[in-house]
Scaffold this motif. Structure first.
Motif, PDB file in Angstrom:
ATOM      1  N   ARG A   9      29.828  11.257  14.832  1.00  0.00           N
ATOM      2  CA  ARG A   9      28.345  11.236  14.685  1.00  0.00           C
ATOM      3  C   ARG A   9      27.891  12.503  14.770  1.00  0.00           C
ATOM      4  O   ARG A   9      28.349  13.521  15.451  1.00  0.00           O
ATOM      5  CB  ARG A   9      27.557  10.338  15.446  1.00  0.00           C
ATOM      6  CG  ARG A   9      27.892   8.764  15.372  1.00  0.00           C
ATOM      7  CD  ARG A   9      26.869   8.412  14.132  1.00  0.00           C
ATOM      8  NE  ARG A   9      27.026   6.923  14.121  1.00  0.00           N
ATOM      9  CZ  ARG A   9      27.498   6.239  13.386  1.00  0.00           C
ATOM     10  NH1 ARG A   9      28.738   6.556  13.012  1.00  0.00           N
ATOM     11  NH2 ARG A   9      27.372   4.859  13.531  1.00  0.00           N
ATOM     12  N   LEU A  58      23.910   9.603  21.999  1.00  0.00           N
ATOM     13  CA  LEU A  58      22.982   8.566  20.901  1.00  0.00           C
ATOM     14  C   LEU A  58      22.911   7.287  21.565  1.00  0.00           C
ATOM     15  O   LEU A  58      23.860   6.864  22.186  1.00  0.00           O
ATOM     16  CB  LEU A  58      23.630   8.524  19.510  1.00  0.00           C
ATOM     17  CG  LEU A  58      23.805   9.902  18.883  1.00  0.00           C
ATOM     18  CD1 LEU A  58      24.774   9.584  17.682  1.00  0.00           C
ATOM     19  CD2 LEU A  58      22.605  10.361  18.455  1.00  0.00           C
ATOM     20  N   ILE A  60      22.332   3.246  21.560  1.00  0.00           N
ATOM     21  CA  ILE A  60      22.582   2.214  20.311  1.00  0.00           C
ATOM     22  C   ILE A  60      21.433   1.049  20.496  1.00  0.00           C
ATOM     23  O   ILE A  60      20.638   0.942  19.484  1.00  0.00           O
ATOM     24  CB  ILE A  60      23.940   1.654  20.624  1.00  0.00           C
ATOM     25  CG1 ILE A  60      25.053   2.501  20.487  1.00  0.00           C
ATOM     26  CG2 ILE A  60      24.202   0.637  19.505  1.00  0.00           C
ATOM     27  CD1 ILE A  60      26.543   2.161  21.011  1.00  0.00           C
ATOM     28  N   CYS A 201      17.188   4.912  17.913  1.00  0.00           N
ATOM     29  CA  CYS A 201      18.604   4.118  18.163  1.00  0.00           C
ATOM     30  C   CYS A 201      19.779   4.489  17.071  1.00  0.00           C
ATOM     31  O   CYS A 201      19.034   4.280  15.775  1.00  0.00           O
ATOM     32  CB  CYS A 201      18.327   2.547  18.538  1.00  0.00           C
ATOM     33  SG  CYS A 201      17.392   2.472  19.916  1.00  0.00           S
ATOM     34  N   ASP A 202      20.662   4.375  17.254  1.00  0.00           N
ATOM     35  CA  ASP A 202      21.730   4.291  16.081  1.00  0.00           C
ATOM     36  C   ASP A 202      22.181   2.754  15.744  1.00  0.00           C
ATOM     37  O   ASP A 202      23.087   2.346  15.968  1.00  0.00           O
ATOM     38  CB  ASP A 202      23.229   4.860  16.660  1.00  0.00           C
ATOM     39  CG  ASP A 202      24.044   5.257  15.443  1.00  0.00           C
ATOM     40  OD1 ASP A 202      23.969   4.549  14.682  1.00  0.00           O
ATOM     41  OD2 ASP A 202      24.932   6.308  15.626  1.00  0.00           O
ATOM     42  N   TRP A 203      20.994   2.354  15.367  1.00  0.00           N
ATOM     43  CA  TRP A 203      20.930   0.903  14.763  1.00  0.00           C
ATOM     44  C   TRP A 203      22.364   0.691  13.986  1.00  0.00           C
ATOM     45  O   TRP A 203      22.654  -0.753  13.791  1.00  0.00           O
ATOM     46  CB  TRP A 203      19.858   0.433  13.868  1.00  0.00           C
ATOM     47  CG  TRP A 203      19.319   1.583  12.841  1.00  0.00           C
ATOM     48  CD1 TRP A 203      18.488   2.591  13.170  1.00  0.00           C
ATOM     49  CD2 TRP A 203      19.794   1.354  11.555  1.00  0.00           C
ATOM     50  NE1 TRP A 203      18.403   3.215  11.971  1.00  0.00           N
ATOM     51  CE2 TRP A 203      19.054   2.549  11.028  1.00  0.00           C
ATOM     52  CE3 TRP A 203      20.347   0.634  10.884  1.00  0.00           C
ATOM     53  CZ2 TRP A 203      19.169   2.917   9.561  1.00  0.00           C
ATOM     54  CZ3 TRP A 203      20.522   0.872   9.341  1.00  0.00           C
ATOM     55  CH2 TRP A 203      20.139   1.851   8.695  1.00  0.00           C
ATOM     56  N   SER A 204      22.565   1.584  12.957  1.00  0.00           N
ATOM     57  CA  SER A 204      23.609   1.349  12.130  1.00  0.00           C
ATOM     58  C   SER A 204      25.140   1.042  12.811  1.00  0.00           C
ATOM     59  O   SER A 204      25.915   0.273  12.212  1.00  0.00           O
ATOM     60  CB  SER A 204      23.899   2.722  11.157  1.00  0.00           C
ATOM     61  OG  SER A 204      24.340   3.785  11.745  1.00  0.00           O
ATOM     62  N   TYR A 205      25.300   1.667  14.055  1.00  0.00           N
ATOM     63  CA  TYR A 205      26.492   1.341  14.877  1.00  0.00           C
ATOM     64  C   TYR A 205      26.389  -0.174  15.029  1.00  0.00           C
ATOM     65  O   TYR A 205      27.418  -0.846  14.878  1.00  0.00           O
ATOM     66  CB  TYR A 205      26.548   2.235  15.971  1.00  0.00           C
ATOM     67  CG  TYR A 205      27.744   1.810  16.689  1.00  0.00           C
ATOM     68  CD1 TYR A 205      28.962   2.753  16.393  1.00  0.00           C
ATOM     69  CD2 TYR A 205      27.823   1.004  17.688  1.00  0.00           C
ATOM     70  CE1 TYR A 205      30.226   2.544  17.153  1.00  0.00           C
ATOM     71  CE2 TYR A 205      28.952   0.892  18.635  1.00  0.00           C
ATOM     72  CZ  TYR A 205      30.062   1.456  17.974  1.00  0.00           C
ATOM     73  OH  TYR A 205      31.236   1.446  18.703  1.00  0.00           O
TER      74      TYR A 205
END
Length: 311
Positions: A9, A58, A60, A201-205
């Motif tokens: 990332r 990051l 989540i 937030c790292d919503w894609s993770y």
């Protein structure tokens, strides 16, 4: 596309690094609440975001509750993830001291960090975090102080009305109660001044962890074993030990496993011994490095990447 638990990332400092998933819990004390009103909840949420940004991690997903908080993060190693929890605790403690004129606030509050070392562990931890809203007698989708509403929204923040970048320095300091430079964060604020989760937030993770299927996410939230997750994430029964105590434990285990002293162990033997110490006792990377006489970066790799075997 298959879920990748360990990913690369772009981090807040602009570098691209390999990062690992961790769960951080912040527990309050019986006599002191973490959050007493909406302003407190907002501050704790922002403390999670600011602490992650400050420590090059990051977020989540997170949640702020009256007497505890949870946050899932992507970090380069456990030591860095631990710094996120400790700084968030320090920052919120100072805020409570200022607001309520109390001393030594949260001095005994505990921060616990767990490395999520399997896909099952990641999914259940990320589902357990928003599920805490039920304990407040609130529907998960209606709970205000959670990153849940940023998930499965395609990265959109329909309630956003202004960007942090567009604020003046004084406005940022007023909104976030910090003198840290947040002039470059891509965060968005809603009309209440709260941060929109999809922008931070790292919503894609998270979505990838649930195969980009919101129904899968909701099903996992509904079926997560709360008692099991509490035991794994922060009620694991491990006790803190001084260096001398941990050294005695390591010496005894080295003798039992290999009939050798710590200095006589080969690197391979130490790599086999380390998981037992880490999983069985509340210890840290620096303490393991001292007790096993290993470089800290080697211990970090073994702990976070799971390169060692436990047999």
């Amino acid at each position: 596309m298959a879920f990748e638990r360990v990913v690369s990332r772009k981090l807040p400092d602009g570098t691209i690094q390999k990062v690992y998933p961790f769960h951080i819990s912040l527990e309050g004390m019986e006599s002191v609440l973490l959050c007493r009103d909406d302003e407190d909840y907002d501050h704790l949420e922002k403390s999670f975001y600011i602490s992650a940004w400050r420590n090059n991690c990051l977020v989540i997903i997170e949640i702020a509750m009256s007497n505890h908080g949870h946050v899932g993060v992507l970090a380069a190693d456990m030591e860095t993830a631990a710094k996120v929890g400790e700084y968030a605790k320090k920052r919120h403690s100072q805020y409570l001291s200022w607001k309520y004129h109390e001393t030594a606030v949260l001095s005994r509050a505990h921060v616990d960090v767990q490395y999520l070392d399997t896909d099952w562990y990641v999914r259940n931890a990320l589902a357990y975090i928003p599920r805490n809203a039920l304990d407040a007698g609130c529907r998960i989708e209606d709970y205000r102080w959670s990153g849940y509403r940023g998930m499965f929204a395609k990265g959109k923040s329909p309630q956003a009305c202004r960007s942090v970048i567009g604020l003046s320095r004084r406005e940022r300091e007023a909104v976030f109660r910090t003198h840290l430079d947040l002039s470059c964060v891509p965060w968005l604020l809603n009309a209440d001044g709260s941060v929109e989760p999809a922008s931070v937030c790292d919503w894609s993770y998270l979505e990838s962890a649930f195969c980009h299927d919101q129904a899968f996410f909701l099903k996992t939230i509904g079926s997560v074993n709360v008692a099991e997750m509490e035991q794994k994430l922060f009620l694991n029964g491990r006790n803190s030990h001084t260096d001398a105590e941990m050294m005695a434990i390591a010496v005894g285990m080295a003798d039992r496993f290999f009939h050798k002293t710590i200095p006589e162990l080969t690197p391979e033997m130490k790599a086999r011994l380390l998981p037992y110490l880490y999983r069985g006792y509340r210890t840290t990377v620096p303490q393991l490095a001292r007790c096993l006489q290993l470089p800290r970066e080697v211990v970090t790799d073994l702990v976070t990447a799971g390169r060692s075997k436990t047999h």
